[in-house]
Design a protein around this motif. Sequence first.
Motif, PDB file in Angstrom:
ATOM      1  N   LEU A  50       0.815  -1.218   0.000  1.00 36.53           N
ATOM      2  CA  LEU A  50       0.000   0.000   0.000  1.00 36.53           C
ATOM      3  C   LEU A  50       0.846   1.265   0.000  1.00 36.53           C
ATOM      4  O   LEU A  50       1.804   1.376   0.764  1.00 36.53           O
ATOM      5  N   LYS A  51       0.446   2.213  -0.827  1.00 44.56           N
ATOM      6  CA  LYS A  51       1.078   3.529  -0.888  1.00 44.56           C
ATOM      7  C   LYS A  51       0.079   4.558  -0.371  1.00 44.56           C
ATOM      8  O   LYS A  51      -1.059   4.613  -0.847  1.00 44.56           O
ATOM      9  N   LEU A  52       0.506   5.355   0.582  1.00 47.36           N
ATOM     10  CA  LEU A  52      -0.339   6.436   1.073  1.00 47.36           C
ATOM     11  C   LEU A  52      -0.187   7.612   0.114  1.00 47.36           C
ATOM     12  O   LEU A  52       0.876   8.224   0.040  1.00 47.36           O
ATOM     13  N   LEU A  53      -1.236   7.911  -0.646  1.00 43.76           N
ATOM     14  CA  LEU A  53      -1.182   8.950  -1.671  1.00 43.76           C
ATOM     15  C   LEU A  53      -2.181  10.070  -1.441  1.00 43.76           C
ATOM     16  O   LEU A  53      -2.132  11.084  -2.140  1.00 43.76           O
ATOM     17  N   LEU A  54      -3.080   9.870  -0.502  1.00 40.68           N
ATOM     18  CA  LEU A  54      -4.115  10.857  -0.220  1.00 40.68           C
ATOM     19  C   LEU A  54      -4.121  11.220   1.256  1.00 40.68           C
ATOM     20  O   LEU A  54      -3.801  10.393   2.107  1.00 40.68           O
ATOM     21  N   LYS A  55      -4.534  12.425   1.535  1.00 37.94           N
ATOM     22  CA  LYS A  55      -4.783  12.858   2.902  1.00 37.94           C
ATOM     23  C   LYS A  55      -6.273  13.164   2.984  1.00 37.94           C
ATOM     24  O   LYS A  55      -6.826  13.835   2.112  1.00 37.94           O
ATOM     25  N   LYS A  56      -6.906  12.665   4.036  1.00 38.19           N
ATOM     26  CA  LYS A  56      -8.332  12.919   4.217  1.00 38.19           C
ATOM     27  C   LYS A  56      -8.522  13.966   5.298  1.00 38.19           C
ATOM     28  O   LYS A  56      -8.111  13.774   6.443  1.00 38.19           O
ATOM     29  N   ASN A  57      -9.133  15.071   4.926  1.00 40.32           N
ATOM     30  CA  ASN A  57      -9.445  16.110   5.901  1.00 40.32           C
ATOM     31  C   ASN A  57     -10.685  15.707   6.684  1.00 40.32           C
ATOM     32  O   ASN A  57     -11.530  14.965   6.192  1.00 40.32           O
ATOM     33  N   ASP A  58     -10.782  16.216   7.888  1.00 42.62           N
ATOM     34  CA  ASP A  58     -11.969  15.950   8.691  1.00 42.62           C
ATOM     35  C   ASP A  58     -13.187  16.591   8.037  1.00 42.62           C
ATOM     36  O   ASP A  58     -13.128  17.717   7.565  1.00 42.62           O
ATOM     37  N   ALA A  59     -14.274  15.850   8.007  1.00 44.70           N
ATOM     38  CA  ALA A  59     -15.540  16.376   7.499  1.00 44.70           C
ATOM     39  C   ALA A  59     -16.359  16.867   8.693  1.00 44.70           C
ATOM     40  O   ALA A  59     -15.944  16.734   9.838  1.00 44.70           O
ATOM     41  N   ASP A  60     -17.527  17.407   8.407  1.00 43.78           N
ATOM     42  CA  ASP A  60     -18.371  17.903   9.490  1.00 43.78           C
ATOM     43  C   ASP A  60     -18.772  16.783  10.451  1.00 43.78           C
ATOM     44  O   ASP A  60     -18.879  16.976  11.640  1.00 43.78           O
TER      45      ASP A  60
END
Length: 128
Positions: A50-60
């Motif tokens: 697995l390659k970490l390619l995305l960052k997920k921002n916190d949603a509401d």
Amino acid sequence: MLARLFYQDIKSWSQKNHFDVVTYIPASQSHFQIRGFDPVYELYADIFDLKLLLKKNDADKPQAQKNRSERLKTPQTFLPLPELMKIQKNQRILILDDIYTTGRTLMHAYDIFLRAGFKNICTFSLSR
């Protein structure tokens, strides 16, 4: 761990399907801190490189706490990490997730790759 229950089926599928790069839907920082682990990563880490390619921002609020309409209206929550730009655009990409409900999360991730110039993008989720 629950991931062990699905290991053989996912492993078998992975051996029949080739991808140059395999990434996953990451947990947001707040969810990671609450859980202490990333469930999607843990589900697939023993099978794929697995390659970490995305960052997920916190949603509401988490997707699991939203109804269908709210999920479909969720704005883009992903940002590409610099590692994404180092990948050749002709590579075959696989994006992994755990549960596909409305598809909104995977479509947001897919869109990041599409905007970055990738053309051969596939998705896989354990359950729908």
